[in-house]
Design a protein around this motif. Structure first.
Motif, PDB file in Angstrom:
ATOM      1  N   ARG A  11      -0.288  13.687   2.285  1.00 23.02           N
ATOM      2  CA  ARG A  11      -0.376  12.545   3.324  1.00 23.02           C
ATOM      3  C   ARG A  11      -0.861  11.590   2.408  1.00 23.02           C
ATOM      4  O   ARG A  11      -1.755  11.535   1.602  1.00 23.02           O
ATOM      5  CB  ARG A  11      -1.804  12.796   4.403  1.00 23.02           C
ATOM      6  CG  ARG A  11      -2.128  11.981   5.300  1.00 23.02           C
ATOM      7  CD  ARG A  11      -3.232  12.379   6.125  1.00 23.02           C
ATOM      8  NE  ARG A  11      -3.527  11.454   7.116  1.00 23.02           N
ATOM      9  CZ  ARG A  11      -4.596  10.467   6.984  1.00 23.02           C
ATOM     10  NH1 ARG A  11      -5.165  10.360   5.783  1.00 23.02           N
ATOM     11  NH2 ARG A  11      -4.611   9.590   7.805  1.00 23.02           N
ATOM     12  N   ASP A  12      -0.140  10.307   2.623  1.00 22.75           N
ATOM     13  CA  ASP A  12      -0.476   9.259   1.877  1.00 22.75           C
ATOM     14  C   ASP A  12       0.268   7.870   2.407  1.00 22.75           C
ATOM     15  O   ASP A  12       0.880   8.005   3.284  1.00 22.75           O
ATOM     16  CB  ASP A  12       0.319   9.479   0.505  1.00 22.75           C
ATOM     17  CG  ASP A  12      -0.424   8.645  -0.679  1.00 22.75           C
ATOM     18  OD1 ASP A  12      -1.248   7.703  -0.291  1.00 22.75           O
ATOM     19  OD2 ASP A  12      -0.119   8.850  -1.897  1.00 22.75           O
ATOM     20  N   THR A  13      -0.101   6.750   1.544  1.00 21.73           N
ATOM     21  CA  THR A  13       0.588   5.654   2.090  1.00 21.73           C
ATOM     22  C   THR A  13       2.029   5.686   1.780  1.00 21.73           C
ATOM     23  O   THR A  13       2.439   5.765   0.252  1.00 21.73           O
ATOM     24  CB  THR A  13      -0.234   4.456   1.357  1.00 21.73           C
ATOM     25  OG1 THR A  13      -1.402   4.271   1.843  1.00 21.73           O
ATOM     26  CG2 THR A  13       0.537   3.139   1.554  1.00 21.73           C
ATOM     27  N   ILE A  14       3.020   5.816   2.756  1.00 21.88           N
ATOM     28  CA  ILE A  14       4.153   5.987   2.495  1.00 21.88           C
ATOM     29  C   ILE A  14       5.129   5.011   3.395  1.00 21.88           C
ATOM     30  O   ILE A  14       4.823   4.814   4.692  1.00 21.88           O
ATOM     31  CB  ILE A  14       4.950   7.512   2.475  1.00 21.88           C
ATOM     32  CG1 ILE A  14       4.101   8.269   1.540  1.00 21.88           C
ATOM     33  CG2 ILE A  14       6.190   7.523   2.305  1.00 21.88           C
ATOM     34  CD1 ILE A  14       4.239   9.807   1.410  1.00 21.88           C
ATOM     35  N   PHE A  15       5.791   4.312   2.779  1.00 20.05           N
ATOM     36  CA  PHE A  15       6.544   3.109   3.963  1.00 20.05           C
ATOM     37  C   PHE A  15       8.073   3.683   4.513  1.00 20.05           C
ATOM     38  O   PHE A  15       8.660   4.398   3.957  1.00 20.05           O
ATOM     39  CB  PHE A  15       6.891   1.819   3.066  1.00 20.05           C
ATOM     40  CG  PHE A  15       5.784   1.314   2.268  1.00 20.05           C
ATOM     41  CD1 PHE A  15       4.378   1.194   2.776  1.00 20.05           C
ATOM     42  CD2 PHE A  15       5.933   0.898   0.881  1.00 20.05           C
ATOM     43  CE1 PHE A  15       3.471   0.783   2.126  1.00 20.05           C
ATOM     44  CE2 PHE A  15       4.864   0.155   0.318  1.00 20.05           C
ATOM     45  CZ  PHE A  15       3.663   0.234   0.765  1.00 20.05           C
ATOM     46  N   SER A  16       7.710   3.620   5.901  1.00 24.12           N
ATOM     47  CA  SER A  16       8.919   4.138   6.633  1.00 24.12           C
ATOM     48  C   SER A  16       9.642   3.083   7.211  1.00 24.12           C
ATOM     49  O   SER A  16      10.655   3.362   7.784  1.00 24.12           O
ATOM     50  CB  SER A  16       8.560   5.201   7.576  1.00 24.12           C
ATOM     51  OG  SER A  16       7.575   4.600   8.537  1.00 24.12           O
ATOM     52  N   PHE A  17       9.194   1.816   7.133  1.00 26.18           N
ATOM     53  CA  PHE A  17       9.757   0.599   7.695  1.00 26.18           C
ATOM     54  C   PHE A  17      10.938   0.429   6.685  1.00 26.18           C
ATOM     55  O   PHE A  17      11.168   0.960   5.395  1.00 26.18           O
ATOM     56  CB  PHE A  17       8.928  -0.569   7.829  1.00 26.18           C
ATOM     57  CG  PHE A  17       8.165  -0.825   6.516  1.00 26.18           C
ATOM     58  CD1 PHE A  17       8.791  -1.697   5.432  1.00 26.18           C
ATOM     59  CD2 PHE A  17       7.000  -0.776   6.378  1.00 26.18           C
ATOM     60  CE1 PHE A  17       8.232  -1.697   4.439  1.00 26.18           C
ATOM     61  CE2 PHE A  17       6.071  -0.674   5.405  1.00 26.18           C
ATOM     62  CZ  PHE A  17       6.693  -1.515   4.057  1.00 26.18           C
ATOM     63  N   PRO A  18      12.162  -0.301   7.175  1.00 23.75           N
ATOM     64  CA  PRO A  18      13.403  -0.708   6.518  1.00 23.75           C
ATOM     65  C   PRO A  18      12.845  -1.606   5.306  1.00 23.75           C
ATOM     66  O   PRO A  18      12.036  -2.638   5.451  1.00 23.75           O
ATOM     67  CB  PRO A  18      14.056  -1.466   7.367  1.00 23.75           C
ATOM     68  CG  PRO A  18      13.773  -1.066   8.777  1.00 23.75           C
ATOM     69  CD  PRO A  18      12.129  -0.817   8.603  1.00 23.75           C
ATOM     70  N   PRO A  19      13.392  -1.373   4.101  1.00 22.40           N
ATOM     71  CA  PRO A  19      13.071  -2.467   2.923  1.00 22.40           C
ATOM     72  C   PRO A  19      13.284  -3.805   3.084  1.00 22.40           C
ATOM     73  O   PRO A  19      12.389  -4.705   2.800  1.00 22.40           O
ATOM     74  CB  PRO A  19      14.146  -1.888   2.040  1.00 22.40           C
ATOM     75  CG  PRO A  19      14.521  -0.488   1.994  1.00 22.40           C
ATOM     76  CD  PRO A  19      14.405  -0.577   3.689  1.00 22.40           C
ATOM     77  N   ALA A  20      14.239  -4.212   4.064  1.00 18.29           N
ATOM     78  CA  ALA A  20      14.337  -5.558   4.592  1.00 18.29           C
ATOM     79  C   ALA A  20      13.002  -6.200   5.325  1.00 18.29           C
ATOM     80  O   ALA A  20      12.871  -7.416   5.157  1.00 18.29           O
ATOM     81  CB  ALA A  20      15.810  -5.959   5.242  1.00 18.29           C
TER      82      ALA A  20
END
Length: 90
Positions: A11-20
């Motif tokens: 469980r961590d800060t992980i980005f699931s939004f599109p890189p753009a």
């Protein structure tokens, strides 16, 4: 070392939004979390983005798979936090 069939939870800060959408998503995240908590300010989260090297979901998932884990469950509670339940396949 995790034994075969061992359980690994991340469980961590992980980005699931599109890189753009990086800049807008990060700025939105910083503003939201800095105003929700009493202990953290925007500069704390800005430092996290600069120095902690959080990554995208698609990168961490590939790393887990290549390390021999089977991702059993992935939850993206927000576009900036993720949880993974994995088993060591070999």
């Amino acid at each position: 070392m995790l034994k075969p069939k061992g359980i690994f939870y991340l469980r961590d800060t992980i980005f699931s939004f599109p890189p753009a959408e990086y800049e807008a998503s990060i700025n939105e995240w910083i503003q939201r979390v800095a105003t929700e908590g009493e202990w953290w300010i925007a500069k704390d989260f800005e430092m996290h983005v600069r120095e902690e090297h959080s990554t995208y979901a698609w990168i961490i998932e590939e790393m887990l798979t290549k390390a021999g884990f089977e991702i059993v469950e992935a939850s993206y509670n927000t576009p900036t936090y993720a949880e993974y339940l994995c088993f060591k396949s070999s």
